[in-house]
Design an enzyme around this catalytic site. Sequence first.
Site, PDB file in Angstrom:
ATOM      1  N   THR A 118      -6.104   3.086  10.813  1.00  0.00           N
ATOM      2  CA  THR A 118      -6.073   3.774  12.108  1.00  0.00           C
ATOM      3  C   THR A 118      -7.019   3.130  13.110  1.00  0.00           C
ATOM      4  OG1 THR A 118      -5.437   5.850  11.038  1.00  0.00           O
ATOM      5  CG2 THR A 118      -6.369   6.004  13.249  1.00  0.00           C
ATOM      6  N   HIS A 158      -6.845  10.232   5.628  1.00  0.00           N
ATOM      7  CA  HIS A 158      -6.090   9.270   6.424  1.00  0.00           C
ATOM      8  C   HIS A 158      -5.869   9.775   7.853  1.00  0.00           C
ATOM      9  CE1 HIS A 158      -4.654   8.266   2.266  1.00  0.00           C
ATOM     10  NE2 HIS A 158      -4.890   7.050   2.709  1.00  0.00           N
ATOM     11  N   HIS A 182     -10.034   5.388   0.651  1.00  0.00           N
ATOM     12  CA  HIS A 182      -8.965   5.464   1.638  1.00  0.00           C
ATOM     13  C   HIS A 182      -9.441   6.315   2.822  1.00  0.00           C
ATOM     14  CE1 HIS A 182      -5.190   4.294  -0.852  1.00  0.00           C
ATOM     15  NE2 HIS A 182      -6.268   3.713  -1.358  1.00  0.00           N
ATOM     16  N   GLY A 183      -8.732   6.203   3.951  1.00  0.00           N
ATOM     17  CA  GLY A 183      -9.078   7.005   5.109  1.00  0.00           C
ATOM     18  C   GLY A 183     -10.406   6.610   5.730  1.00  0.00           C
ATOM     19  N   ASP A 189       0.810  -1.217   0.000  1.00  0.00           N
ATOM     20  CA  ASP A 189       0.000   0.000   0.000  1.00  0.00           C
ATOM     21  C   ASP A 189       0.848   1.274   0.000  1.00  0.00           C
ATOM     22  OD1 ASP A 189      -2.513   1.281   0.110  1.00  0.00           O
ATOM     23  OD2 ASP A 189      -2.352   1.544   2.280  1.00  0.00           O
ATOM     24  N   HIS A 190       0.360   2.289  -0.710  1.00  0.00           N
ATOM     25  CA  HIS A 190       0.976   3.624  -0.743  1.00  0.00           C
ATOM     26  C   HIS A 190       2.472   3.563  -1.021  1.00  0.00           C
ATOM     27  CE1 HIS A 190      -2.276   6.391   0.099  1.00  0.00           C
ATOM     28  NE2 HIS A 190      -2.782   5.493   0.926  1.00  0.00           N
ATOM     29  N   ASN A 212     -10.254   0.794   2.571  1.00  0.00           N
ATOM     30  CA  ASN A 212      -8.999   0.715   3.306  1.00  0.00           C
ATOM     31  C   ASN A 212      -9.171   1.205   4.742  1.00  0.00           C
ATOM     32  OD1 ASN A 212      -8.010   0.098   0.770  1.00  0.00           O
ATOM     33  ND2 ASN A 212      -6.218   1.420   0.946  1.00  0.00           N
TER      34      ASN A 212
END
Length: 290
Positions: free
Chosen positions: A236, A183, A211-212, A84-85, A233
């Site tokens: 956190t 994120h 995302h986030g 990822d990323h 995704n």
Amino acid sequence: MPLTTTGALITGAAATHVAVASFNVITLEHVEAVVAGAETAAAPVVLQVSENAVRFHDGDLLPLARAASAVAERAAVPVALHLDHVRSEDLLRRAADAGFSSVMYDASRLSYLDNLAATHAAVQWAHGQGLWIEAELGQVGGKNGAAPLDAHAPGARTDPDEARAFVADSGVDALAVAIGSSHAMTTRTAALDHVLLRRLAGALDVPLVLHGSSGVPDDELRRAVAGGIAKVNIGTALNIALTDAIREYLDARPEAVDPRPYLTAGRAAMADTVARLIRVLRTEEAVPSA
């Protein structure tokens, strides 16, 4: 069961208008928790290792990748491995040999034309290695220690016409879109732009990725899936569950020195979070994307 591929899971989800949960893992406890939670929910799952996680492990991808593969191959549900990323060209080129079937190549910090050029080059190489490639267009923000992005800032969100051209010209297999999440959010207060999501889903013929998602409330997640998101995704939320459980354990037992009991508590808390969020994404209650 044997590892499956991210592409198979996500394209299958998109075709049936559901979403696959994809959890970022940092430690072996994260990996075990994600698989345990997915088994509890009886659903497929994607294990994601970010470039930041690789950096945490002194730049060595293989130990966590091998551990994730070992746990995944013993799972009772389909599990895929996703890198990822990724910004590093070197890390991109280590993905296939480390057992990953997919990579999110992240050039979103660049201008549109530079993002397109870098992503196209990454896709050309990766497809030759059998890798499925996700990219990002727009500004989700909050990565690499940056503060969560103002998701309402001008230019932050993904433009459907630009996205259509980007997908066609880059050849990516999936696109992460900026529709109001960020994120690293520790509160679940993000409000998604469902009108924009509907336009993006109508404009693109590749699966859409959110995302986030840790900062997105349950109802908003359900509406996002109903509106066309096929991969969600989450990172956190797991770290919050882990840290809260460990903190509670140690606050009650300040004399504790053996990490196994508090890591057990943290792993169980993460597994509960995984199972709960998967059930949110796979709820049978239809939520209109108004």
